[in-house]
Each structure stands twice: as structure tokens, then as C-alpha cells.
Motif scaffolding. Structure first.
Motif, PDB file in Angstrom:
ATOM      1  N   TYR A 113       0.800  -1.206   0.000  1.00 52.84           N
ATOM      2  CA  TYR A 113       0.000   0.000   0.000  1.00 52.84           C
ATOM      3  C   TYR A 113       0.838   1.263   0.000  1.00 52.84           C
ATOM      4  O   TYR A 113       0.311   2.359  -0.052  1.00 52.84           O
ATOM      5  CB  TYR A 113      -0.969   0.012   1.192  1.00 52.84           C
ATOM      6  N   HIS A 205      -8.242  -5.456   0.176  1.00 52.35           N
ATOM      7  CA  HIS A 205      -7.716  -6.119  -1.019  1.00 52.35           C
ATOM      8  C   HIS A 205      -8.673  -5.970  -2.206  1.00 52.35           C
ATOM      9  O   HIS A 205      -8.237  -5.867  -3.352  1.00 52.35           O
ATOM     10  CB  HIS A 205      -7.453  -7.593  -0.735  1.00 52.35           C
ATOM     11  N   GLU A 206      -9.954  -5.943  -1.924  1.00 50.96           N
ATOM     12  CA  GLU A 206     -10.928  -5.764  -2.996  1.00 50.96           C
ATOM     13  C   GLU A 206     -10.821  -4.372  -3.592  1.00 50.96           C
ATOM     14  O   GLU A 206     -10.892  -4.186  -4.813  1.00 50.96           O
ATOM     15  CB  GLU A 206     -12.340  -5.995  -2.455  1.00 50.96           C
ATOM     16  N   ILE A 208      -8.119  -2.486  -3.518  1.00 49.65           N
ATOM     17  CA  ILE A 208      -6.845  -2.433  -4.236  1.00 49.65           C
ATOM     18  C   ILE A 208      -6.996  -3.041  -5.619  1.00 49.65           C
ATOM     19  O   ILE A 208      -6.455  -2.528  -6.612  1.00 49.65           O
ATOM     20  CB  ILE A 208      -5.741  -3.147  -3.434  1.00 49.65           C
ATOM     21  N   LYS A 209      -7.744  -4.130  -5.709  1.00 49.28           N
ATOM     22  CA  LYS A 209      -7.985  -4.766  -7.007  1.00 49.28           C
ATOM     23  C   LYS A 209      -8.710  -3.812  -7.947  1.00 49.28           C
ATOM     24  O   LYS A 209      -8.348  -3.691  -9.129  1.00 49.28           O
ATOM     25  CB  LYS A 209      -8.799  -6.036  -6.814  1.00 49.28           C
ATOM     26  N   LEU A 210      -9.730  -3.115  -7.430  1.00 50.87           N
ATOM     27  CA  LEU A 210     -10.438  -2.135  -8.254  1.00 50.87           C
ATOM     28  C   LEU A 210      -9.496  -1.032  -8.710  1.00 50.87           C
ATOM     29  O   LEU A 210      -9.555  -0.569  -9.852  1.00 50.87           O
ATOM     30  CB  LEU A 210     -11.606  -1.538  -7.463  1.00 50.87           C
ATOM     31  N   TRP A 211      -8.638  -0.587  -7.800  1.00 51.75           N
ATOM     32  CA  TRP A 211      -7.687   0.478  -8.126  1.00 51.75           C
ATOM     33  C   TRP A 211      -6.738   0.025  -9.237  1.00 51.75           C
ATOM     34  O   TRP A 211      -6.463   0.776 -10.170  1.00 51.75           O
ATOM     35  CB  TRP A 211      -6.909   0.858  -6.875  1.00 51.75           C
ATOM     36  N   ARG A 212      -6.255  -1.196  -9.137  1.00 48.34           N
ATOM     37  CA  ARG A 212      -5.322  -1.698 -10.142  1.00 48.34           C
ATOM     38  C   ARG A 212      -5.991  -1.844 -11.498  1.00 48.34           C
ATOM     39  O   ARG A 212      -5.350  -1.634 -12.537  1.00 48.34           O
ATOM     40  CB  ARG A 212      -4.735  -3.030  -9.683  1.00 48.34           C
ATOM     41  N   GLU A 213      -7.256  -2.188 -11.494  1.00 51.26           N
ATOM     42  CA  GLU A 213      -7.971  -2.310 -12.763  1.00 51.26           C
ATOM     43  C   GLU A 213      -8.149  -0.962 -13.446  1.00 51.26           C
ATOM     44  O   GLU A 213      -8.241  -0.873 -14.664  1.00 51.26           O
ATOM     45  CB  GLU A 213      -9.349  -2.943 -12.512  1.00 51.26           C
ATOM     46  N   GLU A 215      -5.997   1.722 -12.838  1.00 44.18           N
ATOM     47  CA  GLU A 215      -4.784   2.543 -12.703  1.00 44.18           C
ATOM     48  C   GLU A 215      -4.274   3.069 -14.036  1.00 44.18           C
ATOM     49  O   GLU A 215      -3.495   4.034 -14.068  1.00 44.18           O
ATOM     50  CB  GLU A 215      -3.691   1.745 -11.989  1.00 44.18           C
TER      51      GLU A 215
END
Length: 222
Positions: A113, A205-206, A208-213, A215
Motif C-alpha cells: 500500500y 484487497h478488494e 486495491i484490485k479495483l484500483w489496479r484495474e 490505474e
């Protein structure tokens, strides 16, 4: 004791070692005997001085959460800014550390993070980052007073899940209840911040996954 030895490349007196550790000479001698029994190559004797040969490693030590944060951020910084061999060495070093960490600290590392970005700015901020890091780790909501790029102020309830460190500033990545979406908040634009007793309803974690999708999209600061 091992760390104290490593600070000295030449023999150091027993008196200086004992003072540095806050122990008696008798306790020092006992500790040196214990380290020798563990395999430490400590040479010397009372009245002359002691020197520990390199290569001795103690069993894995426990890191605090803050120490893990520092290690992660430092390694990511080196991986981002150093030459390729040094950057790869930083990544390998973190892999070795996570191999001996308790699972709860490994989770803190793998979430990553704290990441490194670039900015030419050096903003002034009043945010207590201890509160922010604690809210991220404990998945707690934050209440903030935020000023956007136009100077307009608003009160926000956010779910912080990520920190982005720049050369001269920081962003808090969070789910914004006002916007009902992920937003990135510059810490120098936050006038007040407090942790709320409420856990946010989605797992970090969910988010973070949305953020990575997303980014690859343009970062939104509003």
C-alpha cells in the motif's frame, strides 16, 4: 549485542560494549559466551577488546509494523529509482525478508500500500500519517476536510486503502462516499483528519484490485 559489534570494525573494549548495552561487565561476558555458543566468531578477551568476525547471523527477528512499512517503502524507492541490478537486488531482498516474517506482516508487504511515484512538488501538509496508516491497516473509515484544486472545501468520508509516495508529496487512495467511487486525495490539501470507529464494508484487497484495474486511467484528484 550483535548490532553493536557490527558498528565497530576494530576491537572494542568490554567497558564500552557494556555501557552501550546498559549492562554490567559480568552480564557482558555471559552474553559473549552465549553468542559464541551460537556460533559467533568473537575474538578478544577482557582488558584487551573484542571483535566479531563477519558472517554471523542470528535467527530471524520480529519486525514491527512500522519497520515493515519502512522496509517496503525503501525497497520500492530503490527498485523505482536505482539502476536495474540494484533495483532487482531490492526486490530479492524483500522476498527474502517475507520468507521469515509472520503471515500478518507478509500480508502487509504483499498489499504494497506504499508505492513510489514522481512529483516535482514539495507541498506542506498537516496530516498525521500514523492515523492514516492505522486506518488503512485496520480498514477504518476516515473523516476529512478536503480542499480540491479550485480551492473548494468539502467534508468527505473515505475508505483509505493505499498510499502513494512522491518525491515531494503523498496521495491517499480511497473509496469516497461522496463520489461513490475511488478517488486520490493529496495530503497537503487535507485540513482535518480523524479516524472513525466504523470499519468500511469492503475489504482492502478488494479496493486495491479495483484500483489496479483502473490505474491505467487518468488519476483523479477531485
Amino acid at each position: 549485542m550483535v548490532e553493536e559489534f557490527r558498528r565497530h570494525r576494530r576491537p572494542v573494549s568490554g567497558k564500552d560494549l557494556a555501557q552501550a548495552q546498559g549492562i554490567s561487565i559480568r552480564t557482558l561476558y555471559r552474553d559473549i559466551d552465549s553468542l559464541r555458543a551460537l556460533g559467533a566468531g568473537i575474538e578478544g578477551e577482557a582488558g584487551v577488546g573484542y571483535l566479531m568476525r563477519p558472517g554471523f547471523l542470528l535467527p530471524p527477528v520480529m519486525f514491527t509494523a512500522e519497520e515493515v512499512d519502512a522496509l517496503v517503502l525503501g525497497s520500492l524507492w530503490v527498485a523505482d529509482k536505482a539502476d536495474k541490478p540494484l533495483g532487482e537486488a531490492a526486490r530479492k531482498a524483500m522476498a527474502k525478508l517475507t520468507a521469515v516474517m509472520p503471515i500478518e506482516l507478509v500480508d502487509r508487504v504483499e498489499a504494497q500500500y506504499a508505492v513510489v511515484g514522481r512529483s516535482a512538488q514539495s507541498p506542506t501538509e498537516m496530516v498525521d500519517m500514523v492515523i492514516v496508516r492505522g486506518a488503512i491497516q485496520n480498514e477504518r473509515k476516515l473523516l476529512i476536510h478536503y480542499r480540491d484544486g479550485t480551492g473548494k472545501s468539502s467534508e468527505r468520508v473515505i475508505w483509505p486503502f493505499f498510499l502513494i509516495y512522491f518525491n515531494g508529496g503523498r496521495l491517499i487512495s480511497a473509496w469516497c462516499e461522496l463520489r461513490d467511487d475511488i478517488r486520490h486525495f493529496r495530503t497537503d490539501r487535507i485540513g482535518m483528519l480523524s479516524e472513525m470507529p466504523t470499519r468500511y464494508p469492503r475489504r482492502r484487497h478488494e479496493l486495491i484490485k479495483l484500483w489496479r484495474e483502473a490505474e491505467a486511467c487518468e488519476t483523479t484528484y477531485k
